[in-house]
Design a protein around this motif. Structure first.
Motif, PDB file in Angstrom:
ATOM      1  N   UNK A 128       0.856  -1.188   0.000  1.00 57.43           N
ATOM      2  CA  UNK A 128       0.000   0.000   0.000  1.00 57.43           C
ATOM      3  C   UNK A 128       0.888   1.232   0.000  1.00 57.43           C
ATOM      4  N   UNK A 129       0.470   2.226  -0.764  1.00 58.57           N
ATOM      5  CA  UNK A 129       1.254   3.458  -0.875  1.00 58.57           C
ATOM      6  C   UNK A 129       0.765   4.430   0.194  1.00 58.57           C
ATOM      7  N   UNK A 130       1.296   4.271   1.412  1.00 63.60           N
ATOM      8  CA  UNK A 130       0.847   5.109   2.528  1.00 63.60           C
ATOM      9  C   UNK A 130      -0.637   4.882   2.777  1.00 63.60           C
ATOM     10  N   UNK A 131      -1.381   5.960   3.020  1.00 59.58           N
ATOM     11  CA  UNK A 131      -2.825   5.823   3.249  1.00 59.58           C
ATOM     12  C   UNK A 131      -3.592   6.259   2.017  1.00 59.58           C
ATOM     13  N   UNK A 132      -2.928   6.262   0.879  1.00 62.91           N
ATOM     14  CA  UNK A 132      -3.572   6.789  -0.324  1.00 62.91           C
ATOM     15  C   UNK A 132      -4.614   5.812  -0.877  1.00 62.91           C
ATOM     16  N   UNK A 133      -5.675   6.382  -1.448  1.00 65.15           N
ATOM     17  CA  UNK A 133      -6.734   5.530  -2.023  1.00 65.15           C
ATOM     18  C   UNK A 133      -7.282   6.197  -3.273  1.00 65.15           C
ATOM     19  N   UNK A 134      -7.996   5.396  -4.055  1.00 62.01           N
ATOM     20  CA  UNK A 134      -8.625   5.908  -5.287  1.00 62.01           C
ATOM     21  C   UNK A 134     -10.078   5.479  -5.284  1.00 62.01           C
TER      22      UNK A 134
END
Length: 556
Positions: free
Chosen positions: A137-143
């Motif tokens: 996971x890229x930090x807490x980033x979401x789409x």
């Protein structure tokens, strides 16, 4: 041996699947949250790139605009993609940081990606997932991706016209009027939309109510000009012009809720010549009713779940599963035809089923402990809960039950159709579009209970269900084709016709050398129309009328 592509094409042509236009177009809106830059001091300049998978390769389809210095971007650019229910359409959304000095993509600029299928987005209507970078996971980033059907507006409108005091064009009797409505296209050409019947010898005719799709009436544009002409019918085909008027669908909508709209019918020649000319009669629209035609996506996005059930043929004609010639032989590296067909069709259906639990049954075998013949046993041997977790769960249950069964006979499929019909029948009590049942039957031979099966299918045609039969092996399946109503109307032994065509039969051998996607495409291509036919026929609307759907409706 024929080439692969030829087999694919000939099978596809017999099924008429390649010529089918795209079912619908879908607009995807994208937003991201919490994307972090490589450089902790500055905010990224994000852009989302949409890629689609084809033959194992990822291709860029489109990209959003770049939003400068933003960690929670909401992009205004929409992605428009063709949606095919019968295919697994794999998508990949990649977020890149595009700095102002270059538009190229460098590895260092990649902020995270997300993979899913178009079916997943459509069935959930709004899909949010974490962004992944190199598998983590890229930090807490979401789409978040939101789907909306691009309306090909299928609504239709019901119109009732009458007229009064029309000009009399006949010497010995009164005019015989009929009305024609034309849509004026963007290039000023005129397209006939409807011609009424002729009302003989009557200057105050009332024409029959007629229905026309909003698309054909005005191409979905309420302000498009409609030209209406009244003629006096002549048996020699040289009809006399009475008069004309122009309108729009917007104006005609004034005749909703009991109001009337009327127009003066004008003959331009008379108007130019006669000083006192008023008109050549009045045409009245007495009613305008709009009927909403819901699409497959309306139902899916409204929360309708596809309940997928599989039934597998364990009759002795398949051959001893321990023998490599058996259709049920479990090869260490090569899945047999049963497994290929199950996975190809199941993979698509599972995107439209939120719990991913699939009931799986067998028929035609003697089952433990008493070894009595059963035609609807749970392959996990749990009659109270025949559901398997995911398609993989069905595959595992199939493989583990095989050694415990005695393959027997006969090939009766009516009991399994009746079993699923029972669940579908309970669903009808809700009067909602919440569950539609698809039964996949995998069988190696012509069925022995044809009369009972026809009866069961006629009964099931009144329920929210479809039956897909895949013929495995090299038997003569000609009798099975009669169950697929394409060649004529299937009837029960008592002569009752099916209410709608719900059976699709395909021999697996037509697809032996084609991709699994080709098989899935052919057996599932008819399902969206079957779902729509069932619910529209019953007058059942999608469960929750979403913001999405109300945006499709023509505003008053």
């Amino acid at each position: 041996m024929k080439k692969m592509s030829n087999i694919y094409e000939s099978a596809a042509n017999t099924l008429g699947i390649f010529n089918s236009p795209c079912l619908t177009k879908v607009e995807l809106r994208v937003a991201c949250k919490g994307i972090s830059d490589r450089d902790a001091l500055s905010k990224p300049d994000p852009c989302v790139i949409l890629k689609m998978q084809s033959h194992g390769q990822w291709f860029e389809v489109d990209r959003t605009e770049v939003i400068r210095t933003c960690i929670n971007p909401v992009f205004s650019k929409l992605f428009t993609v063709d949606f095919y229910f019968e295919e697994v359409q794999r998508l990949r959304f990649e977020v890149h940081d595009i700095s102002s000095n270059h538009n190229g993509l460098k590895e260092a600029d990649f902020l995270g990606g997300m993979e899913c299928t178009l079916g997943q987005i459509v069935s959930q209507r709004k899909l949010s997932k974490s962004l992944l970078k190199h598998g983590n996971t890229a930090g807490k980033s979401s789409i978040t991706v939101i789907a909306e059907e691009l309306s090909g507006n299928d609504d239709y409108v019901e119109l009732s016209f009458s007229a009064r005091k029309l000009d009399d064009k006949d010497f010995f009797s009164k005019s015989d009027p009929f009305l024609e409505i034309f849509r004026v296209n963007d290039d000023a050409t005129q397209q006939l939309v409807h011609r009424t019947e002729v009302v003989m010898n009557n200057l105050n005719p009332t024409w029959k109510t007629f229905k026309v799709s909003v698309n054909s009436l005005c191409s979905g544009d309420q302000d498009r000009r409609l030209k209406c002409i009244v003629w006096d019918w002549d048996s020699n085909g040289k009809h006399d012009f009475i008069g004309e008027f122009s309108s729009t669908f917007k104006e005609m909508r004034g005749a909703m809720e009991g109001r009337q709209v009327q127009w003066e019918c004008i003959n331009p020649k008379y108007k130019a010549k006669k000083k006192n000319y008023k008109n050549s009669g009045i045409v009245i629209l007495n009613q305008c009713k709009i009927h909403k035609m819901h699409s497959f996506l309306d139902y899916i996005m409204g929360g309708c779940q596809i309940q997928f059930t599989v039934a597998i043929d364990f009759t002795a004609s398949n051959g001893d599963p321990r023998n490599s010639c058996s259709l049920h032989y479990i090869h260490p590296y090569q899945p047999n035809e049963y497994l290929k067909a199950l996975v190809a069709v199941g993979e698509i259906c599972q995107d439209y089923d939120s719990d991913k639990m699939f009931p799986a049954f067998g028929f035609g075998a003697r089952i433990p402990p008493e070894y009595k013949v059963s035609h609807d046993f749970a392959i996990n041997f749990n009659e109270d809960n025949p559901e398997c977790a995911g398609i993989q769960g069905v595959v595992e249950a199939y493989q583990s039950c095989l050694p415990k069964l005695q393959l027997y006979g006969p090939t009766n499929i009516a009991p399994i159709i009746q079993k699923v019909a029972k669940s579908a029948s309970e669903e009808t009590n809700t009067k909602e579009a919440s569950q539609y049942f698809i039964l996949l039957i995998l069988t190696d031979g012509v069925i022995t209970d044809m009369a009972d099966t026809r009866e069961a299918i006629v009964h099931a045609s009144h329920l929210p269900m479809s039956v897909i039969i895949v013929g495995v092996g090299n038997a003569d399946f000609s009798d099975m084709q009669m169950l697929d109503g394409d060649d004529g109307i299937l009837r029960s032994p008592k002569g009752e016709p099916v209410l709608r065509d719900i059976v699709q039969f395909v021999p697996f051998r037509n697809f032996k050398h084609a991709s699994p996607a080709a098989l899935a495409k052919s057996v599932l291509a008819e399902v969206p129309n079957q779902v729509v036919d069932y619910y529209n026929g019953k007058g059942i609307k999608p469960k929750c009328v979403s913001e999405y759907e109300s945006s499709r409706t023509l505003a008053p």
